[in-house]
Design a protein around this motif. Structure first.
Motif, PDB file in Angstrom:
ATOM      1  N   VAL A   1      38.415-115.735  70.170  1.00 43.29           N
ATOM      2  CA  VAL A   1      38.188-114.745  69.488  1.00 43.29           C
ATOM      3  C   VAL A   1      39.072-113.448  69.827  1.00 43.29           C
ATOM      4  N   SER A   2      39.464-113.421  70.935  1.00 39.60           N
ATOM      5  CA  SER A   2      40.231-112.465  71.706  1.00 39.60           C
ATOM      6  C   SER A   2      41.883-112.275  70.695  1.00 39.60           C
ATOM      7  N   GLU A   3      42.187-113.306  70.201  1.00 40.19           N
ATOM      8  CA  GLU A   3      43.264-113.416  69.541  1.00 40.19           C
ATOM      9  C   GLU A   3      43.225-112.848  68.076  1.00 40.19           C
ATOM     10  N   ILE A   4      41.825-112.559  67.413  1.00 44.05           N
ATOM     11  CA  ILE A   4      41.689-112.301  65.950  1.00 44.05           C
ATOM     12  C   ILE A   4      41.014-111.049  65.851  1.00 44.05           C
ATOM     13  N   SER A   5      40.354-110.601  67.053  1.00 35.54           N
ATOM     14  CA  SER A   5      39.397-109.480  67.012  1.00 35.54           C
ATOM     15  C   SER A   5      39.269-108.754  68.293  1.00 35.54           C
ATOM     16  N   ILE A   6      39.043-107.359  68.386  1.00 33.93           N
ATOM     17  CA  ILE A   6      38.860-106.541  69.273  1.00 33.93           C
ATOM     18  C   ILE A   6      37.728-106.836  70.059  1.00 33.93           C
ATOM     19  N   VAL A   7      36.799-107.630  69.438  1.00 37.28           N
ATOM     20  CA  VAL A   7      35.586-108.001  69.882  1.00 37.28           C
ATOM     21  C   VAL A   7      35.762-109.072  70.969  1.00 37.28           C
ATOM     22  N   GLY A   8      36.607-110.054  70.833  1.00 36.10           N
ATOM     23  CA  GLY A   8      36.912-110.830  71.859  1.00 36.10           C
ATOM     24  C   GLY A   8      37.656-110.416  73.106  1.00 36.10           C
ATOM     25  N   LEU A   9      38.306-109.449  72.816  1.00 34.78           N
ATOM     26  CA  LEU A   9      38.916-108.499  73.981  1.00 34.78           C
ATOM     27  C   LEU A   9      37.971-107.668  74.649  1.00 34.78           C
TER      28      LEU A   9
ATOM     29  N   ALA B   1      40.106-108.717  58.954  1.00 34.04           N
ATOM     30  CA  ALA B   1      41.354-109.152  58.450  1.00 34.04           C
ATOM     31  C   ALA B   1      41.999-110.185  59.407  1.00 34.04           C
ATOM     32  N   GLY B   2      41.678-109.927  60.919  1.00 29.30           N
ATOM     33  CA  GLY B   2      42.108-110.822  61.953  1.00 29.30           C
ATOM     34  C   GLY B   2      41.324-112.065  61.790  1.00 29.30           C
ATOM     35  N   PHE B   3      40.072-111.941  61.332  1.00 28.51           N
ATOM     36  CA  PHE B   3      39.480-113.286  61.333  1.00 28.51           C
ATOM     37  C   PHE B   3      39.815-114.125  60.124  1.00 28.51           C
ATOM     38  N   VAL B   4      40.237-113.524  59.149  1.00 25.43           N
ATOM     39  CA  VAL B   4      40.882-114.430  57.842  1.00 25.43           C
ATOM     40  C   VAL B   4      42.242-114.847  58.328  1.00 25.43           C
ATOM     41  N   ARG B   5      42.869-113.933  58.932  1.00 24.72           N
ATOM     42  CA  ARG B   5      44.534-114.558  59.431  1.00 24.72           C
ATOM     43  C   ARG B   5      44.424-115.685  60.132  1.00 24.72           C
ATOM     44  N   GLY B   6      43.639-115.619  61.166  1.00 18.94           N
ATOM     45  CA  GLY B   6      43.266-116.722  61.989  1.00 18.94           C
ATOM     46  C   GLY B   6      42.994-117.938  61.432  1.00 18.94           C
TER      47      GLY B   6
ATOM     48  N   ARG C   1      44.376-119.195  45.676  1.00 20.50           N
ATOM     49  CA  ARG C   1      42.845-119.649  45.497  1.00 20.50           C
ATOM     50  C   ARG C   1      41.780-118.666  45.924  1.00 20.50           C
ATOM     51  N   ALA C   2      42.089-118.160  47.167  1.00 21.38           N
ATOM     52  CA  ALA C   2      41.089-117.054  47.693  1.00 21.38           C
ATOM     53  C   ALA C   2      41.208-115.746  47.233  1.00 21.38           C
ATOM     54  N   GLU C   3      42.518-115.420  46.568  1.00 18.25           N
ATOM     55  CA  GLU C   3      42.642-114.251  45.907  1.00 18.25           C
ATOM     56  C   GLU C   3      42.658-112.938  47.166  1.00 18.25           C
ATOM     57  N   ILE C   4      43.687-113.672  47.974  1.00 14.22           N
ATOM     58  CA  ILE C   4      43.961-112.797  49.151  1.00 14.22           C
ATOM     59  C   ILE C   4      45.358-112.434  49.020  1.00 14.22           C
ATOM     60  N   ASP C   5      45.784-111.056  49.325  1.00 18.25           N
ATOM     61  CA  ASP C   5      47.238-110.711  49.446  1.00 18.25           C
ATOM     62  C   ASP C   5      47.546-110.857  50.826  1.00 18.25           C
ATOM     63  N   PRO C   6      48.394-111.638  51.503  1.00 23.72           N
ATOM     64  CA  PRO C   6      48.870-111.708  52.663  1.00 23.72           C
ATOM     65  C   PRO C   6      49.074-110.775  53.415  1.00 23.72           C
ATOM     66  N   LEU C   7      49.719-109.673  52.839  1.00 23.74           N
ATOM     67  CA  LEU C   7      49.805-108.363  53.376  1.00 23.74           C
ATOM     68  C   LEU C   7      48.724-107.589  53.831  1.00 23.74           C
ATOM     69  N   ASP C   8      47.678-107.956  53.278  1.00 20.78           N
ATOM     70  CA  ASP C   8      46.209-107.387  53.913  1.00 20.78           C
ATOM     71  C   ASP C   8      46.058-107.858  54.930  1.00 20.78           C
ATOM     72  N   LEU C   9      46.622-108.767  55.401  1.00 21.83           N
ATOM     73  CA  LEU C   9      46.151-109.636  56.722  1.00 21.83           C
ATOM     74  C   LEU C   9      46.883-109.357  57.942  1.00 21.83           C
ATOM     75  N   LEU C  10      47.980-108.341  57.694  1.00 22.67           N
ATOM     76  CA  LEU C  10      48.938-107.870  58.732  1.00 22.67           C
ATOM     77  C   LEU C  10      48.240-107.005  59.737  1.00 22.67           C
ATOM     78  N   ASP C  11      47.367-106.137  59.273  1.00 21.55           N
ATOM     79  CA  ASP C  11      46.600-105.345  60.346  1.00 21.55           C
ATOM     80  C   ASP C  11      45.276-106.009  60.420  1.00 21.55           C
ATOM     81  N   GLN C  12      44.990-106.571  61.623  1.00 19.63           N
ATOM     82  CA  GLN C  12      43.923-107.403  61.799  1.00 19.63           C
ATOM     83  C   GLN C  12      42.462-106.597  61.690  1.00 19.63           C
ATOM     84  N   ASP C  13      42.561-104.970  61.745  1.00 20.41           N
ATOM     85  CA  ASP C  13      41.268-104.320  61.680  1.00 20.41           C
ATOM     86  C   ASP C  13      41.056-103.885  60.412  1.00 20.41           C
ATOM     87  N   LYS C  14      41.800-104.229  59.590  1.00 22.01           N
ATOM     88  CA  LYS C  14      41.428-104.088  57.838  1.00 22.01           C
ATOM     89  C   LYS C  14      40.369-104.789  57.523  1.00 22.01           C
ATOM     90  N   ARG C  15      39.869-104.521  56.398  1.00 17.43           N
ATOM     91  CA  ARG C  15      38.406-105.550  56.057  1.00 17.43           C
ATOM     92  C   ARG C  15      38.898-106.208  54.752  1.00 17.43           C
TER      93      ARG C  15
END
Length: 339
Positions: A77-85, A8-13, A31-45
């Motif tokens: 990437v460190s801003e949007i995923s633990i992989v970057g950190l 979700a962090g990748f999408v939010r970014g 248009r993308a059928e995305i609920d913005p609330l689903d992007l609050l936790d960047q580790d969600k899918r």
């Protein structure tokens, strides 16, 4: 086949970048059928198809055909995923790429040429040249992912030294009409319509040391990344659910069956019964997870034996040593020092 997903962090970014360029968050979400609330936790899918729809809608809304490139350039990437950190906490560039190879699926799941899902990125030595190859299947179906991935990799190195990271760039798709943006961002020759997607690296980067983080930080980040990966891989099994819940709490020493059952919304008896159906007990899951993580930490030589004991849930290093000998027949110090 299970639907591919994106962190979700990748999408939010991407959403935030598009909004900063004048797009409407509400319209993009619709248009993308995305609920913005689903992007609050960047580790969600989030389903991969929704990310594709978001990228295409955002390119139109921003009037920016090179938005994939610009996303990789503008957002670390460190801003949007633990992989970057985790990459930033690695000691060398080689270590950072090892983490990328293992955990790239936490950013985005893709089909790869290999049967091993961890083999998306691979090094190829060709004479005196070293190439980083992206083995994603059917990359031309969504070239924006190639653009953002390579731009993320190259631009994240800019603050680490004056030597250019990439010496050449190869992509499988045709020239999209903004070659100048490719060359500005990558600062290297770009060749389109190639048989592969690859970056030729400056060899000096492979030995570069750059982490200023303590080894303990690497251990904490690695544990969390492994927890997320375990959850992603085993989402359909009770054992997988239990492991994913145990991972972030192992170091607290409170990895009890009652706590895990409560988080799953089950009674302890129901949890025992479901695990038994998978031919395993709660204690076996806990023990196997501690064993696996201990080998991971000690084999990477990033944390000490005492730190490893703490990270896998032992308050007493002596108790950890006894458990490790039971698992492997050797002492943890010997395992850590083994070449």
């Amino acid at each position: 086949m299970r639907e591919l997903t994106v962190g979700a962090g990748f999408v939010r970014g991407l959403m935030r970048l598009a909004v900063s360029k004048g797009a409407s968050e509400q319209e993009l979400a619709e248009r993308a059928e995305i609920d913005p609330l689903d992007l609050l936790d960047q580790d969600k899918r989030v389903p991969f198809r929704k990310y594709v729809a978001l990228m295409r809608a955002a390119k139109l809304a921003c009037k920016d055909p090179a938005l994939g490139l610009h996303y990789g350039e503008a957002v670390d990437v460190s801003e949007i995923s633990i992989v970057g950190l985790l990459g930033r906490a690695s000691e060398t560039m080689v270590d950072a790429f090892a983490q990328l190879k293992r955990y790239a699926r936490l950013i985005v799941e893709v089909e790869v040429e290999s049967t091993n899902a961890d083999d998306r990125f691979a090094f190829s030595r060709e004479g005196d040249q070293i190439w980083l190859v992206d083995t994603r299947k059917n990359p031309n179906d969504f070239p924006e992912l190639t653009e953002s991935a390579f731009a993320h990799i190259v631009c994240s190195t800019r603050h680490l030294g004056d030597t250019p990271f990439a010496r050449a760039v190869q992509v499988t798709h045709a020239d999209p009409g903004y070659r100048a943006e490719y060359e500005r961002i990558f600062q290297a020759p770009v060749t389109f319509d190639c048989p592969r997607n690859a970056l030729r690296l400056d060899p000096s980067w492979l030995a570069k040391r750059f982490s200023n983080e303590p080894r303990y930080v690497f251990g904490i980040l690695s544990a969390h990344a492994q927890a997320l990966l375990t959850s992603l891989e085993n989402a359909q099994t009770t054992r997988g659910h239990v492991e994913s819940l145990l991972m972030p709490i192992l170091h607290t020493g409170n990895a009890s069956v009652d706590l895990v059952a409560g988080k799953l919304g089950l009674s302890r008896q129901t949890l025992f019964r479901r695990l038994k159906a998978e031919d395993v007990t709660f204690q076996q899951v806990l023990d196997d997870l501690r064993h696996k993580l201990a080998l991971h930490y000690l084999g990477g030589k990033k944390v000490s034996v005492n730190e490893t004991a703490y990270l896998v849930g032992f308050s007493d290093p002596a108790a950890f040593s006894r458990a490790f000998k039971r698992w492997t027949g050797a002492s943890p110090r010997l395992a850590r020092n083994k070449d």
